[in-house]
Design an enzyme around this catalytic site. Structure first.
Site, PDB file in Angstrom:
ATOM      1  N   TYR A 174       0.885  -1.083  -0.211  1.00 21.85           N
ATOM      2  CA  TYR A 174      -0.444   0.110  -0.143  1.00 21.85           C
ATOM      3  C   TYR A 174       0.682   1.341  -0.140  1.00 21.85           C
ATOM      4  CZ  TYR A 174      -3.298   3.884   1.784  1.00 21.85           C
ATOM      5  OH  TYR A 174      -3.805   4.834   1.696  1.00 21.85           O
ATOM      6  N   ARG A 181       1.841   6.981  -6.826  1.00 17.97           N
ATOM      7  CA  ARG A 181       0.241   7.862  -7.526  1.00 17.97           C
ATOM      8  C   ARG A 181       0.695   9.346  -6.294  1.00 17.97           C
ATOM      9  NH1 ARG A 181      -4.738   6.987  -3.350  1.00 17.97           N
ATOM     10  NH2 ARG A 181      -3.245   6.537  -1.540  1.00 17.97           N
ATOM     11  N   TYR A 234      -0.999  13.377   6.461  1.00 16.07           N
ATOM     12  CA  TYR A 234      -0.207  12.218   8.094  1.00 16.07           C
ATOM     13  C   TYR A 234       1.517  11.933   7.596  1.00 16.07           C
ATOM     14  CZ  TYR A 234      -4.885   9.228   7.392  1.00 16.07           C
ATOM     15  OH  TYR A 234      -5.515   8.451   6.982  1.00 16.07           O
ATOM     16  N   ARG A 247     -10.822  13.680   1.897  1.00 16.36           N
ATOM     17  CA  ARG A 247     -12.202  12.991   2.582  1.00 16.36           C
ATOM     18  C   ARG A 247     -13.616  12.835   2.429  1.00 16.36           C
ATOM     19  NH1 ARG A 247      -9.138   9.747   6.858  1.00 16.36           N
ATOM     20  NH2 ARG A 247      -7.319  11.219   7.459  1.00 16.36           N
ATOM     21  N   GLU A 355     -14.074  -0.303   6.976  1.00 12.70           N
ATOM     22  CA  GLU A 355     -13.479   0.679   6.373  1.00 12.70           C
ATOM     23  C   GLU A 355     -15.611   1.253   5.533  1.00 12.70           C
ATOM     24  OE1 GLU A 355     -10.479   2.191   3.974  1.00 12.70           O
ATOM     25  OE2 GLU A 355     -11.844   2.672   2.804  1.00 12.70           O
TER      26      GLU A 355
END
Ligand code: 3EB
Length: 367
Positions: A174, A181, A234, A247, A355
Site C-alpha cells: 500500500y 500515486r 499523515y 476525505r 471501512e
C-alpha cells in the site's frame, strides 16, 4: 438478504421506470430526469442485465462484484475483485440522463457524458515487484488523458490493490502504491496534492492494480474531517509518501449535487482506534462520517442526508465472519433501508477491520 427495494432517488417511481425502460413518461418526471447528471444504483445481476442504453437514465459504467455473468455491454464493465457478502453477485451502476460516448485509449476503458468522464484501467502481474512503478504509470496515464480530453478534475478514485498489506522490498505494498500515486500527481498536477480527489484504497486477493476514476470539467469542493488529520498530511511513520485523497468532496452536477465520501475507517487524528474490535471500529467510522458530513453541510449550506434513498454506500470488511455484527451496527444507525453494499476487502492498515465509503445525492441545490 433481499436487495433494498430499488429506491427512487429523485422522481418517485419515474426513476425506476426510466432505468428499467417500461414506465409511464410523465412530463414533470421526464424534466427532472432529463437533467440528472449522475445516479448511483446497486442492482442484482438480473436487474443489471436488463439495462439498456435506450433507457432515460443510461449506464455510464458498471462495477461488477462477485459472480455476475454479462454478455458484454457497450459501457465499461469493471470487475472489482471484491466479493459481496450478502449475495453471490452485485452490480453498482453509474447512470446519467446525458448522451454517453464510449472509447478505449491506452489501456483505459472510457465513457463520457459531456459533464463527466469515467475511466478504468488495470495493471496486471505486479506480484513480484513494481507496485510504485505501476501506480505511477497508471496515474500518469490517466492524468494526461483527463487533461487532453478536457475533464481535468478528478472527483473520485477507486483503487484496488492485490495483496495490499504484504511487504515488498521492506515496505508495505500500500505504501509503495502511495509513493507511485504521489509521484504522478507531483509531476503532472502538483496543485492537486493538497486538494486531491476522494478515493478508496483497498485490497483484493488478485487482479494486480485496478484503478477507476470519475473526472469533471470543473473542480469540486474538497472537505476535510475535523476529527482526522488530512490523509495527505499523515506523518512519515505511515510511509514515505502520504495517501493522496481528500476525505470528502462536494460538487454540483446537472441541477443537483453530489457529496463523495472517501473510504472512512476507525482513525482519529492519524491513529487507528479500537484494534481487534469491529463493532467499536464501525461506531468510530460512523462518528467520522457524521463529522465529515456536518463539516460539508456547514461549508456548503446544503442538507446532506446519509440515510436512504439519497445515499449509496459500500461497507468493506476484512473478515467475512464480522458481517452480521457490522450489518447490525450500520442498520442501527442508518436504518434497514440504507443502500449498503457489503464487500470482503483488505483495509490498508492491518489493524483496521472495517471501512465505509460512498456518495450522497442532493436533488435540488439551494444557491
Ligand atoms: C485512511 O483513512 C484509511 O489511499 O486512497 C481510505 C481512503 C484510505 C482512501 C487511499 C486510503 C485511501 O487512511 C485508508
Amino acid at each position: 438478504m433481499t436487495m433494498p427495494a430499488q429506491t427512487s432517488l429523485l422522481a418517485g417511481d419515474a426513476v425506476e421506470a426510466s432505468v428499467s425502460g417500461d414506465g409511464p413518461e410523465r412530463t414533470a418526471d421526464r424534466r427532472s430526469i432529463g437533467r440528472r447528471a449522475l445516479c448511483f444504483r446497486h442492482m442484482t445481476p438480473d436487474a443489471y442485465l436488463s439495462l439498456s442504453p435506450r433507457n432515460a437514465l443510461r449506464p455510464l459504467a458498471a462495477i461488477l462484484h462477485g459472480e455476475v455473468t454479462t454478455s458484454g455491454k457497450p459501457w465499461p464493465e469493471v470487475r472489482s475483485r471484491l466479493r459481496p457478502l450478502d449475495a453471490p453477485g452485485r452490480v453498482e451502476v453509474l447512470l446519467t440522463a446525458s448522451e454517453v460516448a464510449q472509447e478505449r485509449e491506452q489501456g483505459f476503458e472510457l465513457a463520457s457524458s459531456g459533464e463527466l468522464l469515467f475511466g478504468s484501467c488495470r495493471a496486471e502481474s505486479i506480484r513480484g515487484s513494481g507496485v510504485a512503478e505501476a501506480a505511477e504509470r497508471v496515474y500518469r496515464g490517466l492524468l494526461e488523458l483527463i487533461e487532453r480530453r478536457g475533464y481535468p478534475r478528478l472527483l473520485r478514485m477507486w483503487n484496488v490493490l492485490e495483496d495490499i498489506n504484504a511487504e515488498q522490498d521492506g515496505l508495505e505494498r500500500y505504501r509503495h502504491f502511495c509513493r507511485g500515486r504521489h509521484e504522478a500527481l507531483a509531476a503532472l498536477q502538483p496543485a492537486s496534492l493538497d486538494s486531491p480527489p476522494t478515493a478508496c484504497g483497498i485490497g483484493a486477493e488478485d487482479g494486480g492494480l485496478g484503478v477507476c476514476f470519475l473526472a469533471a470539467r470543473d473542480p469540486g469542493l474538497p472537505i476535510e474531517n475535523p476529527r482526522q488529520v488530512s490523509a495527505y498530511r499523515y506523518p512519515r511513520r505511515y510511509g514515505p509518501r502520504s495517501p493522496s485523497f481528500s476525505r470528502g468532496l462536494f460538487t454540483r452536477l446537472g441541477d443537483g449535487a453530489h457529496f463523495f465520501l472517501s473510504g472512512t475507517a476507525s482513525i482519529t487524528g492519524h491513529e487507528s482506534r479500537h484494534p481487534g474490535c469491529v463493532t467499536a471500529q464501525v461506531e468510530e467510522s460512523l462518528a467520522n462520517v457524521r463529522a465529515l458530513i456536518r463539516a460539508a453541510e456547514e461549508r456548503t449550506g446544503q442538507d446532506l442526508a446519509l440515510a436512504a434513498p439519497s445515499s449509496t454506500l459500500r461497507a468493506y470488511l476484512r473478515d467475512e465472519a464480522d458481517y452480521p455484527l457490522v450489518r447490525e451496527g450500520l442498520e442501527r444507525h442508518l436504518g434497514p433501508e440504507a443502500e449498503i453494499l457489503y464487500l470482503r476487502a483488505d483495509i490498508c492498515r492491518r489493524e483496521l477491520l472495517f471501512e465505509i465509503d460512498g456518495q450522497l445525492f442532493v436533488p435540488s441545490v439551494q444557491s
